[in-house]
Design a protein around this motif. Structure first.
Motif, PDB file in Angstrom:
ATOM      1  N   TYR A  44       5.806  17.234 -13.488  1.00 45.43           N
ATOM      2  CA  TYR A  44       6.010  15.949 -12.817  1.00 45.43           C
ATOM      3  C   TYR A  44       7.352  15.307 -13.179  1.00 45.43           C
ATOM      4  CZ  TYR A  44       1.188  15.909 -11.197  1.00 45.43           C
ATOM      5  OH  TYR A  44       0.020  16.203 -10.556  1.00 45.43           O
ATOM      6  N   ARG A  48       8.292  11.537 -11.423  1.00 45.95           N
ATOM      7  CA  ARG A  48       7.991  10.317 -12.173  1.00 45.95           C
ATOM      8  C   ARG A  48       9.174   9.346 -12.111  1.00 45.95           C
ATOM      9  NH1 ARG A  48       3.482   9.916 -15.181  1.00 45.95           N
ATOM     10  NH2 ARG A  48       2.369  11.817 -15.770  1.00 45.95           N
ATOM     11  N   TRP A  53       6.797   7.797  -5.098  1.00 43.61           N
ATOM     12  CA  TRP A  53       5.689   8.521  -5.725  1.00 43.61           C
ATOM     13  C   TRP A  53       5.074   7.643  -6.797  1.00 43.61           C
ATOM     14  CZ3 TRP A  53       3.906  10.237 -10.402  1.00 43.61           C
ATOM     15  CH2 TRP A  53       2.915  11.216 -10.370  1.00 43.61           C
ATOM     16  N   LYS A  54       3.758   7.614  -6.868  1.00 45.85           N
ATOM     17  CA  LYS A  54       3.081   6.801  -7.879  1.00 45.85           C
ATOM     18  C   LYS A  54       1.765   7.450  -8.265  1.00 45.85           C
ATOM     19  CE  LYS A  54       0.795   3.843  -4.449  1.00 45.85           C
ATOM     20  NZ  LYS A  54       0.550   2.445  -4.017  1.00 45.85           N
ATOM     21  N   THR A  55       1.272   7.060  -9.435  1.00 45.32           N
ATOM     22  CA  THR A  55      -0.017   7.552  -9.890  1.00 45.32           C
ATOM     23  C   THR A  55      -1.129   6.857  -9.111  1.00 45.32           C
ATOM     24  OG1 THR A  55      -0.168   5.878 -11.612  1.00 45.32           O
ATOM     25  CG2 THR A  55       0.892   7.970 -12.187  1.00 45.32           C
ATOM     26  N   THR A  57      -4.504   4.717  -9.136  1.00 41.41           N
ATOM     27  CA  THR A  57      -5.201   3.775 -10.005  1.00 41.41           C
ATOM     28  C   THR A  57      -6.604   3.532  -9.476  1.00 41.41           C
ATOM     29  OG1 THR A  57      -3.099   2.685 -10.525  1.00 41.41           O
ATOM     30  CG2 THR A  57      -5.113   1.483 -11.031  1.00 41.41           C
ATOM     31  N   GLU A  75      -4.702   9.524 -17.133  1.00 39.96           N
ATOM     32  CA  GLU A  75      -4.204   9.270 -15.787  1.00 39.96           C
ATOM     33  C   GLU A  75      -4.942  10.097 -14.741  1.00 39.96           C
ATOM     34  OE1 GLU A  75       0.476   8.416 -15.819  1.00 39.96           O
ATOM     35  OE2 GLU A  75      -0.048  10.344 -16.734  1.00 39.96           O
ATOM     36  N   LEU A  77      -3.610  11.796 -11.318  1.00 39.79           N
ATOM     37  CA  LEU A  77      -2.321  12.073 -10.696  1.00 39.79           C
ATOM     38  C   LEU A  77      -2.497  12.819  -9.381  1.00 39.79           C
ATOM     39  CD1 LEU A  77      -0.134  13.232 -13.725  1.00 39.79           C
ATOM     40  CD2 LEU A  77      -0.362  10.942 -12.742  1.00 39.79           C
ATOM     41  N   TRP A 426      -4.636  14.430 -18.170  1.00 41.77           N
ATOM     42  CA  TRP A 426      -4.738  13.895 -16.810  1.00 41.77           C
ATOM     43  C   TRP A 426      -5.507  14.900 -15.966  1.00 41.77           C
ATOM     44  CZ3 TRP A 426      -2.627  16.864 -12.898  1.00 41.77           C
ATOM     45  CH2 TRP A 426      -1.736  17.866 -13.306  1.00 41.77           C
TER      46      TRP A 426
END
Length: 635
Positions: A44, A48, A53-55, A57, A75, A77, A426
């Motif tokens: 990643y 990152r 691009w984002k994780t 939640t 996390e 992902l 993750w």
């Protein structure tokens, strides 16, 4: 990256990584097949910190995953991916993707039938068209048959070994053709594979070029063929590891493309706000990783520099700090209740949100509207709720081979690891946004129906079939330590599940949705906590999921027409009387009665139980089974 060795060899949708092509799965490309590698090899670094691009939640799902793997998981992902591959094949997007490795590692020349490992010197690889990765291929360098023109294609030799412990291995062609002994004339013998096509092993013959020994692949297939196979070596090729003690499970022969080579083990939640929590607590929990780690003294700085705090501008630092402590206390209490051997309860918060007298406040991820039950359907439904906004998040926690996991019994089948370093830090996840319709069947109607059918011969057949199905699983069990009826979904589940399928099929006809783009969640509860809800919702990553077409089916006039058509169509099937008369009978272990592809079955991605636990006779009268129907009259 050399001219003829580019990184990309194909593509799949992110949702495929949750259902069909995740870690450890075999992906059959046009010219060869690859295995998706373990999480240790996913990179990643390129994505990152980028704005595009984002994780993912979702606190409730992360807590559930931590209940299985422990707090080491930090996390959720999505797959590493960047847009722009089409515009610039040599740009940043070309360096990002899910890592794979060729598997099985034996190739066969399509011209001369030479059979050898992929890392032998006789094969080459080319992938020189950056915009057409699907044309990547292996080829036979010095083919003795085709001596001019483009070197002939070398394709994957389509046999491999697997066991119920999740191991996967190459088929031992050299040992097999020599009956477990060494070749009498060569230390590294050359092999040929004569593959005449078809899906039968008897159409494939392995020949040793050096000693002329031959053996048919049919001798490795079936129960009798298992005697000719070596013991399982405990190999996890997606991790590059072997079990130190080997494996006690008997290996079985699989072919590339077999549907039972990989079954995903997922956890799925809808992003519902906690009904007992305040709006601030819900937002704090949503951004927990960013908010909980900061001391109060850092809040002024965080308001300017931490994106998570942009959603908390309506509250003071003191209010945020108090909310953080309340959420922390609740999380600690929940973690103590989690069992390491059972799935967490993910449906109760959803049921409470849909069935609450006062619906939760609207959010970006969850918006409900109660539209009431039409007069014509009074007694058929107790509540109708439009889900104008939904967000579903799925996490991949493992996979199984040969034997599909039981969604209610995670210990029934051995779960294969996702990474060498377990537990991982993750897990892969995906999210989709959509809409839906929630329907609640009257509790008194269901109770009366349960009392009426629980002792019937038809229901007894379904119970016996479930017990037979559990006994016939591939997976090994400890004798005397197996409850055949454990996790039986209950009598009312059959009625609710059948009604759900009837409505899904009718919606697909009425409003143009493909049934494959719809999903269901059945809230049947248990004997101690009975429930009576059905959620039908879109779960696709494109615009079709949020255009309002499904929500509009809950409008009074449309819901009446939809229900009438669904129940009327259920009374007759073009496969009757065969379909109407069907009941599970020994020695068969199928888990459906009056149900088939004509009247009830939907795509496997739509049904939460793989088209099991379905029977029209438990919803509408068919032939002589009127006393078993939940709805004995047409609305």
């Amino acid at each position: 990256m050399t001219t003829n060795h580019r990184r990309h060899v194909g593509s799949v949708r992110p949702s495929h990584l949750m259902f069909t092509s995740g870690v450890g799965a075999l992906v059959d490309l046009p010219n060869f097949s690859v295995l998706v590698r373990g999480l240790d090899d996913w990179n990643y670094n390129e994505v990152r910190g980028r704005d595009d691009w984002k994780t993912i939640t979702e606190p409730r799902l992360l807590t559930a995953v931590q209940g299985i793997f422990g707090k080491n998981v930090k996390e959720l992902l999505p797959a590493p991916w960047l847009d722009g591959m089409e515009q610039d094949p040599r740009g940043p997007a070309a360096r990002v993707g899910v890592p794979t490795t060729p598997f099985p590692t034996w190739l066969r020349c399509t011209a001369c039938n030479e059979l050898a490992p992929v890392d032998s010197q006789i094969f080459g690889f080319e992938n020189d068209k950056p915009r057409r990765p699907q044309e990547a291929r292996f080829f036979h360098k010095q083919c003795g048959v085709k001596k001019s023109g483009k070197p002939p294609l070398a394709i994957t030799a389509r046999f491999m070994l697997s066991c119920t412990a999740g191991h996967l291995d190459d088929f031992p062609y050299t040992d097999f053709v020599h009956n477990g002994t060494a070749c009498s004339t060569a230390k590294q013998p050359r092999l040929h594979m004569d593959d005449r096509g078809g899906n039968r092993g008897v159409n494939v013959e392995i020949k040793c070029v050096n000693c002329s020994r031959r053996r048919n692949m049919g001798q490795a297939m079936g129960q009798r063929g298992e005697e000719n196979l070596p013991r399982c070596r405990g190999r996890h090729p997606h991790l590059g590891t072997f079990e130190h003690q080997g494996c006690k499970c008997k290996p079985k022969v699989l072919v590339v493309g077999a549907s039972n080579q990989w079954f995903a083990q997922n956890l799925s939640v809808l992003a519902v706000p906690r009904t007992e929590a305040s709006e601030l607590e819900n937002k704090v929990e949503q951004q927990w990783n960013a908010v909980s780690t900061l001391p109060v003294a850092m809040y002024p700085y965080a308001r300017e520099n931490v994106p998570a705090f942009h959603e908390l501008t309506s509250w003071t630092d003191a209010e945020i700090a108090e909310a953080v402590e309340r959420v922390r206390a609740r999380k600690e209490g929940e973690s103590q209740q989690e069992s390491e051997h059972d799935y967490p309860d993910l449906r109760t918060p959803e049921w409470e949100a849909f069935s609450a007298a006062q619906l939760p406040d609207r959010t970006e991820d969850f918006t409900l509207h109660r539209c009431g039950v039409p007069t014509e359907l009074d007694g058929y439904y107790a509540d109708v709720v439009q889900a104008e906004r939904l967000r579903e998040v799925r996490a991949l926690i493992g996979f199984t081979r040969l034997d599909a996991p039981d969604p209610e019994d995670p210990g029934l089948v051995t779960r294969a690891p996702l990474a060498r370093s377990m537990p991982p830090q993750w897990v892969p996840a995906s999210e989709v946004r959509g809409e839906g319709v929630f329907l609640r069947v009257p509790e008194d109607l269901l109770r009366e129906w349960e009392n009426r059918v629980s002792g019937s011969q038809a229901m007894q057949h379904h119970r016996q079939a479930y017990a037979e199905f559990r006994k016939n699983r591939y997976s090994d069990r400890i004798p005397g330590d197996f409850d055949e009826m454990r996790h039986w979904p209950g009598v009312r589940y059959l009625a609710l599940h059948t009604l759900s399928h009837l409505l899904i099929r009718t919606i697909a006809l009425e409003c143009g949705y493909s049934s494959a783009n719809l999903s269901e969640r059945i809230y049947a509860g248990t004997e101690d906590d009975p429930r009576s809800g059905i959620l039908l919702y879109t779960a696709v990553p494109d615009a079709e999921g949020t255009l309002g077409g499904l929500v509009s089916q809950a409008e009074p006039d449309r819901l009446v027409r939809l229900t009438r058509r669904a129940l009327a169509d259920a009374r007759r099937c073009s496969s009757d009387p065969l379909c109407a008369e069907r009941l599970p009978q020994p020695p068969a272990d199928f888990l459906h009665g009056a149900a088939c592809h004509v009247c009830l079955f939907v795509s496997e991605t739509t049904c939460e139980r793989g088209n099991r636990f379905l029977d029209r006779r438990f919803v509408v009268p068919i032939d002589e089974h009127e006393d078993l129907a939940l709805y004995r009259e047409q609305p």
